[in-house]
Scaffold this motif. Structure first.
Motif, PDB file in Angstrom:
ATOM      1  N   ILE A 240       0.823  -1.214   0.000  1.00 23.53           N
ATOM      2  CA  ILE A 240       0.000   0.000   0.000  1.00 23.53           C
ATOM      3  C   ILE A 240       0.854   1.260   0.000  1.00 23.53           C
ATOM      4  O   ILE A 240       0.367   2.351  -0.289  1.00 23.53           O
ATOM      5  CB  ILE A 240      -0.980   0.020   1.198  1.00 23.53           C
ATOM      6  N   ASN A 241       2.144   1.111   0.329  1.00 24.10           N
ATOM      7  CA  ASN A 241       3.081   2.234   0.301  1.00 24.10           C
ATOM      8  C   ASN A 241       3.950   2.220  -0.955  1.00 24.10           C
ATOM      9  O   ASN A 241       4.866   3.034  -1.074  1.00 24.10           O
ATOM     10  CB  ASN A 241       3.987   2.207   1.532  1.00 24.10           C
ATOM     11  N   ALA A 242       3.687   1.288  -1.855  1.00 25.10           N
ATOM     12  CA  ALA A 242       4.516   1.123  -3.058  1.00 25.10           C
ATOM     13  C   ALA A 242       3.719   1.453  -4.312  1.00 25.10           C
ATOM     14  O   ALA A 242       3.854   0.803  -5.348  1.00 25.10           O
ATOM     15  CB  ALA A 242       5.063  -0.295  -3.124  1.00 25.10           C
ATOM     16  N   ILE A 243       2.867   2.456  -4.219  1.00 31.73           N
ATOM     17  CA  ILE A 243       2.076   2.927  -5.352  1.00 31.73           C
ATOM     18  C   ILE A 243       2.588   4.310  -5.734  1.00 31.73           C
ATOM     19  O   ILE A 243       2.866   5.137  -4.859  1.00 31.73           O
ATOM     20  CB  ILE A 243       0.578   3.016  -4.998  1.00 31.73           C
ATOM     21  N   ALA A 244       2.715   4.555  -7.033  1.00 36.40           N
ATOM     22  CA  ALA A 244       3.155   5.868  -7.518  1.00 36.40           C
ATOM     23  C   ALA A 244       2.068   6.469  -8.404  1.00 36.40           C
ATOM     24  O   ALA A 244       1.195   5.765  -8.918  1.00 36.40           O
ATOM     25  CB  ALA A 244       4.468   5.735  -8.288  1.00 36.40           C
ATOM     26  N   GLU A 245       2.159   7.781  -8.566  1.00 35.90           N
ATOM     27  CA  GLU A 245       1.217   8.499  -9.428  1.00 35.90           C
ATOM     28  C   GLU A 245       2.000   9.464 -10.297  1.00 35.90           C
ATOM     29  O   GLU A 245       2.825  10.241  -9.780  1.00 35.90           O
ATOM     30  CB  GLU A 245       0.188   9.255  -8.572  1.00 35.90           C
ATOM     31  N   ASP A 246       1.765   9.423 -11.613  1.00 35.88           N
ATOM     32  CA  ASP A 246       2.509  10.332 -12.483  1.00 35.88           C
ATOM     33  C   ASP A 246       1.813  11.686 -12.570  1.00 35.88           C
ATOM     34  O   ASP A 246       0.783  11.914 -11.922  1.00 35.88           O
ATOM     35  CB  ASP A 246       2.736   9.719 -13.864  1.00 35.88           C
ATOM     36  N   GLU A 247       2.370  12.567 -13.387  1.00 35.87           N
ATOM     37  CA  GLU A 247       1.861  13.943 -13.454  1.00 35.87           C
ATOM     38  C   GLU A 247       0.454  14.029 -14.029  1.00 35.87           C
ATOM     39  O   GLU A 247      -0.239  15.039 -13.846  1.00 35.87           O
ATOM     40  CB  GLU A 247       2.807  14.780 -14.316  1.00 35.87           C
ATOM     41  N   HIS A 248      -0.008  12.963 -14.677  1.00 36.27           N
ATOM     42  CA  HIS A 248      -1.354  12.948 -15.247  1.00 36.27           C
ATOM     43  C   HIS A 248      -2.369  12.276 -14.327  1.00 36.27           C
ATOM     44  O   HIS A 248      -3.531  12.140 -14.696  1.00 36.27           O
ATOM     45  CB  HIS A 248      -1.333  12.224 -16.605  1.00 36.27           C
ATOM     46  N   GLY A 249      -1.913  11.847 -13.147  1.00 35.78           N
ATOM     47  CA  GLY A 249      -2.811  11.174 -12.218  1.00 35.78           C
ATOM     48  C   GLY A 249      -2.939   9.686 -12.445  1.00 35.78           C
ATOM     49  O   GLY A 249      -3.754   9.020 -11.796  1.00 35.78           O
ATOM     50  N   THR A 250      -2.134   9.134 -13.349  1.00 36.16           N
ATOM     51  CA  THR A 250      -2.153   7.696 -13.616  1.00 36.16           C
ATOM     52  C   THR A 250      -1.371   6.953 -12.532  1.00 36.16           C
ATOM     53  O   THR A 250      -0.263   7.354 -12.170  1.00 36.16           O
ATOM     54  CB  THR A 250      -1.536   7.386 -14.985  1.00 36.16           C
TER      55      THR A 250
ATOM     56  N   ASP B 226      -4.648  -4.417  -2.432  1.00 36.85           N
ATOM     57  CA  ASP B 226      -4.572  -4.640  -0.993  1.00 36.85           C
ATOM     58  C   ASP B 226      -5.294  -3.548  -0.208  1.00 36.85           C
ATOM     59  O   ASP B 226      -5.814  -3.814   0.885  1.00 36.85           O
ATOM     60  CB  ASP B 226      -3.103  -4.736  -0.554  1.00 36.85           C
ATOM     61  N   ILE B 227      -5.336  -2.335  -0.756  1.00 33.46           N
ATOM     62  CA  ILE B 227      -6.145  -1.293  -0.115  1.00 33.46           C
ATOM     63  C   ILE B 227      -7.609  -1.690  -0.153  1.00 33.46           C
ATOM     64  O   ILE B 227      -8.341  -1.562   0.846  1.00 33.46           O
ATOM     65  CB  ILE B 227      -5.915   0.066  -0.800  1.00 33.46           C
ATOM     66  N   GLU B 228      -8.055  -2.181  -1.288  1.00 32.53           N
ATOM     67  CA  GLU B 228      -9.457  -2.599  -1.409  1.00 32.53           C
ATOM     68  C   GLU B 228      -9.762  -3.776  -0.498  1.00 32.53           C
ATOM     69  O   GLU B 228     -10.851  -3.870   0.079  1.00 32.53           O
ATOM     70  CB  GLU B 228      -9.757  -2.959  -2.863  1.00 32.53           C
ATOM     71  N   ALA B 229      -8.785  -4.679  -0.344  1.00 33.13           N
ATOM     72  CA  ALA B 229      -8.985  -5.865   0.506  1.00 33.13           C
ATOM     73  C   ALA B 229      -8.675  -5.592   1.971  1.00 33.13           C
ATOM     74  O   ALA B 229      -8.878  -6.465   2.819  1.00 33.13           O
ATOM     75  CB  ALA B 229      -8.112  -7.014   0.006  1.00 33.13           C
ATOM     76  N   ARG B 230      -8.177  -4.395   2.252  1.00 35.63           N
ATOM     77  CA  ARG B 230      -7.817  -4.006   3.626  1.00 35.63           C
ATOM     78  C   ARG B 230      -6.759  -4.949   4.209  1.00 35.63           C
ATOM     79  O   ARG B 230      -6.919  -5.516   5.296  1.00 35.63           O
ATOM     80  CB  ARG B 230      -9.048  -3.975   4.535  1.00 35.63           C
ATOM     81  N   VAL B 231      -5.657  -5.098   3.463  1.00 34.26           N
ATOM     82  CA  VAL B 231      -4.579  -6.001   3.865  1.00 34.26           C
ATOM     83  C   VAL B 231      -3.255  -5.247   3.889  1.00 34.26           C
ATOM     84  O   VAL B 231      -2.948  -4.471   2.981  1.00 34.26           O
ATOM     85  CB  VAL B 231      -4.464  -7.197   2.882  1.00 34.26           C
ATOM     86  N   LEU B 232      -2.476  -5.482   4.942  1.00 35.87           N
ATOM     87  CA  LEU B 232      -1.105  -4.990   5.024  1.00 35.87           C
ATOM     88  C   LEU B 232      -0.191  -6.137   4.599  1.00 35.87           C
ATOM     89  O   LEU B 232      -0.067  -7.135   5.307  1.00 35.87           O
ATOM     90  CB  LEU B 232      -0.774  -4.543   6.455  1.00 35.87           C
ATOM     91  N   ARG B 233       0.431  -5.981   3.423  1.00 45.14           N
ATOM     92  CA  ARG B 233       1.216  -7.065   2.846  1.00 45.14           C
ATOM     93  C   ARG B 233       2.591  -6.532   2.435  1.00 45.14           C
ATOM     94  O   ARG B 233       2.701  -5.450   1.850  1.00 45.14           O
ATOM     95  CB  ARG B 233       0.510  -7.640   1.623  1.00 45.14           C
ATOM     96  N   HIS B 234       3.631  -7.315   2.696  1.00 47.46           N
ATOM     97  CA  HIS B 234       4.981  -6.899   2.326  1.00 47.46           C
ATOM     98  C   HIS B 234       5.147  -6.930   0.804  1.00 47.46           C
ATOM     99  O   HIS B 234       4.469  -7.687   0.100  1.00 47.46           O
ATOM    100  CB  HIS B 234       6.017  -7.795   2.985  1.00 47.46           C
TER     101      HIS B 234
END
Length: 409
Positions: free
Chosen positions: A95-105, A115-123
């Motif tokens: 959940i901390n390994a997501i990036a967003e580019d300048e266009h919001g992608t 994992d955010i949708e599933a509410r899971v903390l996963r390495h």
């Protein structure tokens, strides 16, 4: 050169939470490229820069390789060839390994959105085990996101247990343990922090004084939850509700009943004198983790005096004044509120008592205010000197508290 928003800002946006600090990763660039654009270097171990206008952090994409024990034992590589995916791979949780580019992608190579949708903390990867601080961070994120339904993935808990078994946790320095614990105590559900640490075996390594409370029974008529460890979890969560974000109150809640672990088993479920017994383990814990002096001092007062606060309405005015003096509440009135908040948390941190009233708090506030009306000036004017002034003020303050109590019956 490409710039991406990464980490907590992206995660919190997806969760609909207020965004905190915004951090960026820069790929395809060298330090001199950012320096030429006016960025200010701040990183010691790897290239991190501050934006010339916003002051936000921009880090060159990097990889890391384990080179020794503990969380300092890493070699970093940062150059234009490092990709965004490689940089994200070194992060702790998906959940901390997501990036967003300048266009919001979104760029999500490790399933963080899922994992955010599933509410899971996963390495993110097996490299997770190389940094023992990550164990504490997982426990802290559990404390933050437990109210949203997050749990730690089974495979991640297995890695946490592996880290404990292999001794990685033993290499954590006290300052880092306290820094992460302090943050966890300020989260919405600190009990989850304890449960994760206990579940992987780290609690008995880092906080043996707290771990020892689990399995120690209390009198069911006062503590329907019975287990002292469970009680401490409940007190932590009550403290978080009473004083949100206040790690001082949280630390007092965490340590208020340490003495119950020292009660001889033959005396269970009674814990006579546990308030005094708890002082020694509290001092040991605070010294070992280099807890700030005010946290340690107030926690010791809560440990020693919380039963007196619960009985405040029954105490003689002289005893009430003694309690206020122990707290130094006349000279330092700002101490009273966190002290009372921790005692209220103890009252409410019991099964079926989560919404109890606490008139003791209002009474002690009035007692402090009544005692504070007594000053030395009248006694000096009477010609009293030295210790006689102090004795006269004490009698007058006891009288003021007695009068206040009589007026409020």
């Amino acid at each position: 050169m490409h710039i991406y928003l990464v980490g907590g800002a992206v995660r919190d946006k997806l969760l609909g939470r207020p965004e905190g600090d915004r951090d960026y990763v820069v790929t395809g660039a060298r330090p001199e490229d950012l320096l030429a654009l006016g960025y200010q270097p701040v990183g010691r171990d790897f290239p991190v820069f501050l934006h010339p206008r916003t002051g936000e952090e921009y880090a060159l994409a990097r990889t890391e390789r384990k080179s020794g024990r503990g969380y300092h034992g890493f070699v970093f590589q940062a150059d234009p060839a490092v990709t965004l995916e490689q940089d994200l791979a070194r992060r702790d949780l998906s959940i901390n390994a997501i990036a967003e580019d300048e266009h919001g992608t979104l760029i999500d190579p490790y399933g963080g959105v899922r994992d955010i949708e599933a509410r899971v903390l996963r390495h993110v990867s097996a490299a997770f085990v190389e940094d023992p601080v990550r164990l504490l961070r997982v426990a802290r994120f559990a404390a933050r996101f437990a109210p949203l339904g997050f749990t730690v993935a089974d495979e991640t808990m297995a890695l946490l247990r592996q880290m404990v078994a292999e001794g990685e946790v033993d290499h954590l320095v006290p300052e880092r343990v306290w820094a992460e614990t302090r943050k966890a105590l300020a989260e919405a559900q600190p009990s989850a922090f304890l449960r994760v640490l206990r579940g992987c075996g780290a609690l008995c390594v880092l906080y043996p004084e707290v771990d020892a409370l689990y399995g120690v029974p209390q009198r069911a008529e006062f503590h329907p939850e019975i287990d002292t460890g469970v009680h401490v979890e409940m007190v932590l969560d009550a403290a978080a509700a009473i004083a949100p974000g206040d790690d001082l109150v949280g630390f007092c809640a965490l340590t208020h009943d340490l003495g119950k672990a020292l009660t001889p088993a033959a005396e269970w479920p009674r814990h006579i004198g546990h308030e005094q017994l708890g002082v020694a383990p509290l001092r040991a814990l605070a010294a070992r983790l280099r807890v700030p002096a005010e946290h340690a001092a107030l926690a010791e007062l809560v440990c020693r005096e919380h039963l007196n606060v619960h009985r405040a309405l029954e105490l003689r005015p002289a005893t009430v004044l003694k309690l206020l003096a122990a707290l130094d509440a006349l000279r330092r009135p700002e101490r009273l509120e966190p002290f009372l908040a921790a005692c209220l948390a103890d009252q409410r941190g019991r099964l079926g008592h989560e919404h109890d009233g606490y008139p003791q708090a209002a009474y002690l506030r009035r007692a402090r205010d009544a005692a504070a009306t007594v000053t030395a000036a009248p006694f000096v004017a009477q010609g009293l000197q030295g210790p006689a002034i102090g004795a006269a003020m004490e009698r007058a303050r006891i009288g003021a508290i007695a009068e206040m109590k009589q007026c409020n019956i």
